[in-house]
Design an enzyme around this catalytic site. Structure first.
Site, PDB file in Angstrom:
ATOM      1  N   ASN A 161      -1.018   4.661   3.466  1.00  0.00           N
ATOM      2  CA  ASN A 161      -1.393   5.284   2.194  1.00  0.00           C
ATOM      3  C   ASN A 161      -2.718   6.017   2.365  1.00  0.00           C
ATOM      4  OD1 ASN A 161      -1.778   5.985  -0.456  1.00  0.00           O
ATOM      5  ND2 ASN A 161      -2.117   3.910  -1.199  1.00  0.00           N
TER       6      ASN A 161
ATOM      7  N   SER B 262      -5.528   4.124  -0.272  1.00  0.00           N
ATOM      8  CA  SER B 262      -5.218   2.702  -0.373  1.00  0.00           C
ATOM      9  C   SER B 262      -6.411   1.936  -0.918  1.00  0.00           C
ATOM     10  CB  SER B 262      -4.837   2.166   1.006  1.00  0.00           C
ATOM     11  OG  SER B 262      -4.611   0.778   0.952  1.00  0.00           O
ATOM     12  N   SER B 263      -6.151   1.074  -1.916  1.00  0.00           N
ATOM     13  CA  SER B 263      -7.219   0.218  -2.460  1.00  0.00           C
ATOM     14  C   SER B 263      -7.494  -0.892  -1.453  1.00  0.00           C
ATOM     15  CB  SER B 263      -6.790  -0.379  -3.795  1.00  0.00           C
ATOM     16  OG  SER B 263      -6.578   0.620  -4.755  1.00  0.00           O
TER      17      SER B 263
ATOM     18  N   THR C 241      -2.125   1.981  -7.929  1.00  0.00           N
ATOM     19  CA  THR C 241      -3.292   2.616  -8.561  1.00  0.00           C
ATOM     20  C   THR C 241      -2.860   3.640  -9.597  1.00  0.00           C
ATOM     21  OG1 THR C 241      -4.570   2.307  -6.528  1.00  0.00           O
ATOM     22  CG2 THR C 241      -5.401   3.906  -8.107  1.00  0.00           C
TER      23      THR C 241
ATOM     24  N   GLU D 201       1.474  -7.764   2.779  1.00  0.00           N
ATOM     25  CA  GLU D 201       1.308  -6.847   3.904  1.00  0.00           C
ATOM     26  C   GLU D 201       1.866  -7.459   5.186  1.00  0.00           C
ATOM     27  OE1 GLU D 201      -2.553  -4.166   2.562  1.00  0.00           O
ATOM     28  OE2 GLU D 201      -2.707  -5.494   4.305  1.00  0.00           O
TER      29      GLU D 201
ATOM     30  N   GLY E 290      -0.560  -5.743  -2.363  1.00  0.00           N
ATOM     31  CA  GLY E 290       0.744  -6.377  -2.212  1.00  0.00           C
ATOM     32  C   GLY E 290       0.868  -7.082  -0.875  1.00  0.00           C
TER      33      GLY E 290
ATOM     34  N   SER F  86       0.835  -1.197   0.000  1.00  0.00           N
ATOM     35  CA  SER F  86       0.000   0.000   0.000  1.00  0.00           C
ATOM     36  C   SER F  86       0.871   1.249   0.000  1.00  0.00           C
ATOM     37  CB  SER F  86      -0.893  -0.011   1.243  1.00  0.00           C
ATOM     38  OG  SER F  86      -1.714   1.121   1.267  1.00  0.00           O
ATOM     39  N   GLY F  87       0.584   2.172  -0.927  1.00  0.00           N
ATOM     40  CA  GLY F  87       1.349   3.415  -1.034  1.00  0.00           C
ATOM     41  C   GLY F  87       2.502   3.342  -2.000  1.00  0.00           C
TER      42      GLY F  87
END
Length: 1058
Positions: A193, A196-197, A148, A419, A417, A143-144
């Site tokens: 993030n 974040s998705s 995206t 985590e 990704g 994330s981050g």
């Protein structure tokens, strides 16, 4: 002739400048190509290597990290591992995504330009078109890291590079604008993030045979529904909640029963960060509104959609209280009114009771407060989760391609990704399991593509040692023994199942597995790092410790049956669609979350296995999101769990560098005299000759069918260094040859230009000389004809004099036009015509005089006409008879000469006579005169007044004498008193008035010399006239009245006597 060399030199100078500009542009283009082609090879010490495959120490993480760091500090955020793209988030805007950059990468060989996400996107697109098969791009990272954004850049590239029509533009706009909608409903701020998705997304972009985007399809995976009801400190709920509260119009909020204050809603304040500096919720709200309209959401759909979002917020604010028996109850809860149009009683029972079916009857069991809160949150998660699925399906409906012909597809997989948090729960377990499966797929596809390339090129495949994570995937997903099976078994078994019983079951079933450890199974040293409720998995990317607390609840994600029934009574169309009455109410428990996720992951794997893979690995350089900061520890950790080193080892297991023969020969042919400058044979033979000259050892390379394979980067670097040295020598030689060629070309062009200019100049001079001579001949001929015509001008018209006579006519008429008389009085100033124009001149003169007379007459006013008639009368009486008559012509006649006196006279006589008619009341003319007595000639001032009946002599309004017109007979008068002797300054005017008023034209006679008059009957008198120096009147010695006139007074004051 002096201008010739000047023009020649000027044109030559212009040619030189033009040629110089063209040469400059060509040289810049050549230099740009040379700089771009494998630029990292020549600048590797400063900016690193653009392809990790070319690292000498490819097994060293430090070398890998050092190369990545060098490029990051030079703002080179993209690096290749073969065809895999590594992207490092710069946390700042870089000028590398413009339309110009897109055009640069369109249609260019993958390795010709520096690494870029546009190069990958273009290569995927061209491979799809040329091979007519399906591809996918897997974008992964934590994330981050910029997943995206990478997905957006690829979509933007296809939006610009694909063919454009009205239909295709609509599809393109919907594809692009689906992103902000899905981000609003599926993204949230996390600790790592701000955008974040919180779901996995796979998007298929469908292309027709011409490369136009004609449709698309989106699949979503594992939406983090638990975020709807709970957020960790420093995190937020999904963006759409805050966008609605902060950006929604006042009327909309009032209709939804919301306030513009996030602090009022329990589901929005648990993370204690409703406001985020980097997020503009109001602006994002406007973007979502626009996107929904483009994707063809109807007004009712939008109203129902935001009604659901508002209902979730209201649902979170519902509070339960315990009654006397300890059961949950709802008392005067205002939030109930806003919940999806469901009757309050129905909703209240659904939130506080559970429906239990026992054979033929139904029983409602009341909830405790804790169970009611659980049911409320489960309902909120179900509503949001199913609405999100409806939203994805609605977007897919707008993207559907109605053409049934075959389409090729490029898929974009934007997946979470690996985590690793301080506390890792059920969500991290699912996400990391997904990454294990994708890593397994990644290694399989990479090895497969490598092996296929080797077989296609006819090179023996050497087995590649690599870590096979199948053992970890089996640990998680194996039937009956895997963690997923054990978790489901614990969720479904009767009795009291807890998270700790699940942990105990894992310790019982999979103890001894090398990749699994718990506090109970660990050795003394490891046990210190584990809590009693933790278990640890050794993933391919490293160890991750999971806390089992919440695993069973999150996996069950149960929505009680009567909760579904309550939702079916909603008036909201979307809720009715999400909770259909046709949905079977099976007594069997629904599939658990992890089982559903496993199934969707299997289907995703099948989709990806049917397509050609491409990879983008996104890396986060630091946790603080600061530009220019590179955290080695963090990046090294991501290198591990992204499997970058593993991928590099697979790519380097055989040969580090491979290129088509044509490209390799084109670049390095200057290093061999036999291949430079042009090779006559095939490209493979040329490469064989070149490497023989360079001294490649047999174990350093292999010759494939279409490519050369070089085993070690050092071999390529040595070749590249030799090329750089050779390039300078070649440049000098080429420059010398080119300068000679250019100088010779300049000389030839200048000579050709000079010859052309001289030819043109000589032709110009010859034409001018010819024109002069032709003009001289014409002039001589004209002069001859003029002289001949002049000599024969008096003869009849013939060939010799016709032109001359025409000239004479034209010349006379032209002069006459410019010298025409201005008035009729100037008619004698008419130009004297030549003999040939005599007759014509007379006719023209008559016509012109008539024209002037007519023009003059048309311009005469009635007053002027009356004046002229008087003058004509005067002329008939006095012209030629009176010497001073001509001087009176220019003096206009007046209606009266004593106007005010006559008016006064008229008034007085009128006053004196009253109403009686007086003869002087209607006079026609009056003039002052001097009357001379007949005896002694004494002068007396009188007024002579003419009326229609008679003439009167008046003094001070008194009539002194009346003279009837019929008594006037020349010099005789019938009056017994004798004749009148009068002097008048306006003689001609007065006599003309008298002749007209009294009709006495025949009574007026002009006598020369002396005038005789009767003093009284029988006695005569005389008036004598003579000229003198001054005008005077006196009685002469002979008794006559002597009048002396001066010629200088004729025009004004000469007295006249009758």
């Amino acid at each position: 002739m002096r201008t010739g060399p000047t023009i020649t030199s000027y044109l030559c100078d212009l040619l030189k400048r033009a040629i110089h500009c063209i040469i400059k542009v060509i040289k810049e283009r050549c230099n740009q190509i040379l700089r771009n082609m494998e630029a990292s090879l020549t600048a590797r010490d400063r900016v690193g290597i653009q392809d990790f495959v070319l690292l000498d120490t490819y097994t060293s993480e430090s070398a890998f990290l050092d190369n990545l760091r060098k490029r990051f500090h030079e703002n080179l955020i993209y690096t290749y591992i073969g065809t895999l793209l590594v992207s490092v988030n710069p946390y700042k805007e870089l000028d590398i995504y413009s339309k110009k950059q897109m055009d640069t990468y369109m249609g260019v060989n993958f390795f010709e330009l520096p690494p870029h996400i546009y190069a990958l996107a273009d290569n995927v697109f061209r491979s799809m078109q040329s091979e007519f098969n399906n591809h996918f791009i897997l974008i992964s990272g934590e994330s981050g890291a910029g997943k995206t954004e990478a997905s957006k850049k690829i979509l933007q590239f296809y939006a610009v590079s694909c063919p454009s029509t009205k239909l295709l533009n609509n599809v393109r706009d919907r594809l692009l604008l689906s992103n902000p909608v899905l981000e609003a409903f599926g993204n949230a701020k996390t600790l790592k993030n701000d955008n974040s998705s919180r779901f996995g997304k796979y998007m298929d972009i469908q292309f027709d045979h011409q490369g136009g985007a004609v449709g698309g399809h989106i699949l979503s995976y594992l939406l983090e529904k638990s975020r709807v009801v709970h957020q960790n400190h420093g995190e937020r709920n999904f963006h759409i909640f805050y966008q609605l509260v902060e950006g929604g119009e006042e009327d909309l909020l009032r209709w939804l029963g919301l306030e513009r204050n996030c602090q009022r809603y329990r589901y929005l304040v648990q993370g204690d960060c409703a406001k985020v500096r980097s997020i503009n919720d109001k602006s994002d709200w406007n973007t979502v509104q626009k996107a929904l309209s483009v994707i063809e959401f109807g007004e009712s759909d939008i109203e129902h959609l935001f009604g659901i979002i508002a209902s979730v917020l209201h649902l979170g604010n519902i509070k339960f209280e315990a009654d006397v028996r300890g059961y949950a109850s709802l008392n005067n809860n205002q939030e109930m009114h806003w919940l999806l149009g469901i009757p309050t009683q129905v909703l209240q029972q659904g939130l506080t009771h559970r429906k239990i079916e026992a054979k033929t009857e139904e029983v409602f069991s009341p909830f405790s407060v804790d169970h009611a809160v659980y049911a409320r949150d489960a309902l909120a998660k179900a509503i949001y989760g199913r609405t999100f699925n409806w939203l994805v399906n609605k977007i897919n409906e707008s993207l559907v391609n109605k053409d049934s012909s075959r389409k090729t597809v490029i898929g974009l997989l934007d997946i979470y990704g690996f985590e690793v948090f301080n506390v890792n729960s059920f969500e991290q377990f699912c996400i990391n399991y997904c990454n294990e499966k994708l890593q397994q797929l990644f290694i399989q596809l990479t090895l497969k593509s490598e092996q296929e390339e080797y077989e296609m090129e006819g090179i023996e495949w050497e087995p590649v040692p690599f870590f096979n994570n199948k053992i970890i995937c089996d640990l998680v997903e194996e039937k009956h023994r895997g963690i997923i099976s054990l978790l489901d078994e614990e969720c479904l078994r009767p009795g009291e199942a807890t998270d700790l019983t699940f942990l105990e079951k894992m310790e019982e079933k999979i103890s001894g597995h090398p990749h699994f450890v718990t506090h109970k199974l660990a050795d003394q040293k490891t046990r210190k790092t584990l809590e009693r409720g933790d278990f640890r998995l050794l993933h391919y990317a490293g160890e991750v410790t999971y806390c089992v607390v919440g695993f069973l609840d999150k996996n069950n994600d149960l929505l009680y049956r009567n909760g579904k029934e309550v939702m079916r009574q909603s008036k909201n169309a979307i809720i009715k669609h999400c909770f259909p009455s046709t949905e079977p109410d099976s007594k069997r428990r629904p599939e658990t979350v992890v089982t559903q996720f496993k199934s969707s992951l299997v289907s995703l794997t099948e989709i990806l296995m049917s397509k050609e893979p491409w990879y983008v690995r996104c890396i986060k350089p630091n946790e603080a999101k600061q530009p220019g900061r590179f955290d080695d520890v963090l990046v090294r950790h991501q290198m591990k769990y992204l499997g970058l080193m593993e991928h590099l080892r697979v790519r380097r297991a055989g040969f580090a560098y491979r290129r088509k023969y044509e490209i390799f020969l084109q670049r390095y042919k200057p290093l061999c005299p036999e291949t430079w400058p042009n090779w006559k044979g095939t490209a493979a033979e040329g490469v064989q000759c070149l490497i023989k000259h360079l001294g490649y050892k047999p174990n350093e390379y292999k010759m494939g069918r279409t490519k050369i394979f070089i085993r070690h980067p050092s071999t390529l670097f040595a070749t590249e260094d030799a090329f750089q040295v050779c390039k300078h020598k070649l440049a000098t030689s080429i420059q010398a040859k080119y300068k000679g060629y250019r100088a010779k070309g300049d000389y030839l062009k200048q000579r050709e230009a000079a010859t052309k200019i001289e030819t043109c100049w000589r032709g110009l001079l010859a034409r001018k000389e010819r024109e002069k001579r032709a003009w001289a001949a014409i002039c001589v001929l004209i002069c001859y004809r003029f002289i001949k015509g002049f000599m024969t001008r008096n003869q009849p018209v013939c060939v010799d004099n016709s032109e001359y006579l025409a000239y004479v006519r034209q010349n006379y008429l032209t002069r006459l036009r410019d010298n025409l008389p201005k008035t009729v009085m100037e008619k004698d100033s008419w130009l004297t015509p030549p003999p040939i124009m005599q007759e014509a001149s007379q006719l023209l003169k008559k016509l012109y005089i008539r024209h002037m007379v007519r023009k003059y007459v048309q311009g005469i006013t009635p007053q002027r006409k009356a004046q002229l008639l008087l003058k004509a009368q005067t002329s008939s009486m006095f012209k030629g008879k009176k010497e001073n008559y001509p001087f009176s012509v220019c003096r206009p006649f007046m209606d009266t000469r004593i106007g005010k006196t006559a008016e006064l006279l008229s008034l007085r006589t009128g006053d004196a006579l009253g109403s009686f008619h007086h003869p002087l009341q209607c006079f026609s003319y009056s003039v002052p005169v001097v009357k001379y007595d007949r005896n002694g000639f004494r002068p007396r001032l009188r007024q002579l007044i003419f009326t229609q009946e008679a003439a009167y002599l008046v003094e001070d309004a008194k009539i002194k004498q009346r003279i009837d017109y019929i008594s006037l007979k020349g010099n005789e008068e019938s009056n017994t008193h004798g004749d009148l002797v009068l002097q008048c300054d306006y003689l001609f005017e007065a006599l003309t008035k008298l002749s007209l008023i009294g009709n006495q034209q025949n009574s007026i006679k002009v006598v020369q010399g002396s005038v005789r008059f009767d003093i009284q009957p029988g006695r005569e008198g005389f008036v004598d006239f003579k000229s003198g120096q001054e005008s005077m009147v006196y009685r002469a010695k002979n008794g006559h009245l002597m009048v002396v006139s001066s010629s200088k007074h004729h025009d004004k004051t000469m007295p006249n006597y009758y």
